[in-house]
Design an enzyme around this catalytic site. Structure first.
Site, PDB file in Angstrom:
ATOM      1  N   ASP A 210       0.840  -1.204   0.000  1.00 33.46           N
ATOM      2  CA  ASP A 210       0.000   0.000   0.000  1.00 33.46           C
ATOM      3  C   ASP A 210       0.876   1.255   0.000  1.00 33.46           C
ATOM      4  O   ASP A 210       2.007   1.226   0.465  1.00 33.46           O
ATOM      5  CB  ASP A 210      -0.912  -0.032   1.237  1.00 33.46           C
ATOM      6  CG  ASP A 210      -2.030   0.993   1.136  1.00 33.46           C
ATOM      7  OD1 ASP A 210      -2.316   1.472   0.011  1.00 33.46           O
ATOM      8  OD2 ASP A 210      -2.620   1.326   2.178  1.00 33.46           O
TER       9      ASP A 210
ATOM     10  N   ASN B 174     -10.032  -2.878  -7.082  1.00 31.80           N
ATOM     11  CA  ASN B 174      -9.181  -1.922  -7.810  1.00 31.80           C
ATOM     12  C   ASN B 174      -9.701  -1.638  -9.225  1.00 31.80           C
ATOM     13  O   ASN B 174      -9.346  -0.625  -9.817  1.00 31.80           O
ATOM     14  CB  ASN B 174      -7.731  -2.419  -7.882  1.00 31.80           C
ATOM     15  CG  ASN B 174      -6.988  -2.316  -6.565  1.00 31.80           C
ATOM     16  OD1 ASN B 174      -6.032  -3.040  -6.319  1.00 31.80           O
ATOM     17  ND2 ASN B 174      -7.402  -1.416  -5.682  1.00 31.80           N
TER      18      ASN B 174
END
Ligand code: FPP
Length: 263
Positions: free
Chosen positions: A24, A72
Site C-alpha cells: 500500500d 481496484n
C-alpha cells in the site's frame, strides 16, 4: 546458472515460511515526491523485485503479494490500464530474475478478468518457472477474499448438486480445498505498508492465525532494511494458535539472539 545460496538472517526466533504483503501507499509516495500517482506504481515494481529476490535468498518458502484487488477495477480507467500494462511488462521483464533465483510464479484471483495480454504473459511466466524449486511467488490479481469464498462455495454447491460431495463433508480443513490455491500453507506473517490498519479483503480465511506487522513506509520505500525490521519483529512473536504459550515452540533465549538487545 548456479542459484545464490540461502542466507537466512538469524534473529533468534521463528522465521516465517509464508509471508504475505499488502503493498500500500504507492499513490501517497508519488504525491510526496510531487509525481503523478501512477508513477508510485512504477516505483513499486522496484520494491517487488527487491523483496522477491531477498525473500528467495533468505529461504522464505512462499511470498504472496496483493498486486491488484477486484475492487481496484473501480479506479479510473487510465490507472487500471496503467497497472495492467505495468503488470504485463513486469511478467516478461522479471523472467530472468525469477529463473536466477529459482522462483516459481503462480497467480490467485479471478484471472479471467485480466486483459488478454496480461493473462497471456502471466500464463507464460507460470509455465517457464513451474519447474523451479525455490520460493513460490504468488501474485494476488483481480483478487478478493470474499470473491474467493463465493467462487469456492459456488463450486461446492455444484458438486453437492451433482452428488459428488455431501454437505456434511464440509469441515474447517475441507473448506480449504475450495480456495484458489489449497496446497500453499497459510501465511505466518502478514505485512501491510503505509501504516494502514486494515485487511482490505485479503486472504480472510487464510490469515486466521497469521501474525500482523504494519510498516509505516509506503510500498516504494519498503526494501531490504524494512523487510529485516519486520522479520526481526516476527522473531519475537510467540504463536499460540489459540492454545497456551507452553503449547508453542519456545523461542530461544535472548542471549542466543544475535543482533537483538536483551529484553
Ligand atoms: C496500493 O497503492 C497499490 C496497488 C493498488 C497496486 C500494487 C501494485 C504495485 C506494487 C506495482 C505493480 C505490481 C506488480 C506485481 C507489477 P495505492 O495506489 O492504493 O496507494 P495510496 O493508498 O497511497 O493511494
Amino acid at each position: 546458472m548456479a542459484r545464490p545460496t540461502i542466507e537466512r538472517p538469524d534473529f533468534g526466533g521463528p522465521f516465517p515460511e509464508h509471508l504475505a504483503i499488502i503493498m500500500d501507499g504507492n499513490g501517497r509516495w508519488a504525491r510526496e515526491q510531487g509525481l503523478r500517482r501512477v508513477l508510485g506504481h512504477s516505483e513499486g515494481v522496484h520494491s517487488v523485485r527487491e523483496i522477491t529476490t531477498e525473500c528467495a535468498r533468505m529461504g522464505v518458502k512462499s511470498l504472496t503479494l496483493y498486486a491488484f484487488s477486484v475492487e481496484n477495477f473501480k479506479r479510473p480507467k487510465a490507472e487500471v490500464g496503467f497497472l495492467m500494462r505495468l503488470l504485463a511488462k513486469f511478467l516478461v521483464d522479471e523472467r530472468p530474475t525469477l529463473m536466477n533465483n529459482g522462483v516459481r510464479l503462480r497467480a490467485i484471483g479471478r484471472l479471467d478478468e485480466l486483459p488478454k495480454n496480461a493473462l497471456a504473459a502471466l500464463r507464460e511466466t507460470e509455465r517457464l518457472t513451474e519447474r523451479n524449486d525455490g520460493m513460490l511467488l504468488r501474485l494476488a490479481l483481480a483478487y478478493g477474499a470474499r470473491a474467493e469464498l463465493a467462487d469456492g462455495l459456488r463450486r461446492f454447491a455444484r458438486e453437492v448438486a451433482e452428488g459428488r460431495v455431501r454437505a456434511e463433508d464440509i469441515h474447517d480443513e475441507t473448506l480449504r480445498d475450495y480456495l484458489y490455491d489449497p496446497h500453499t500453507p497459510d501465511p505466518d506473517l502478514l505485512i501491510r505498508t503505509a501504516g494502514e490498519l486494515r485487511i482490505s479483503n485479503f486472504l480472510l480465511w487464510q490469515i486466521s492465525y497469521s501474525e500482523i506487522y504494519v510498516a509505516k513506509e509506503c510500498w516504494p520505500q519498503f526494501r531490504r532494511p524494512q523487510l529485516l525490521a519486520a522479520l526481526e519483529d516476527y522473531a519475537r512473536r510467540v504463536r499460540k494458535f489459540g492454545g497456551l504459550v507452553n503449547d508453542a515452540p519456545a523461542p530461544r533465549s535472548d542471549s542466543a539472539r544475535p543482533g537483538l538487545p536483551a529484553r
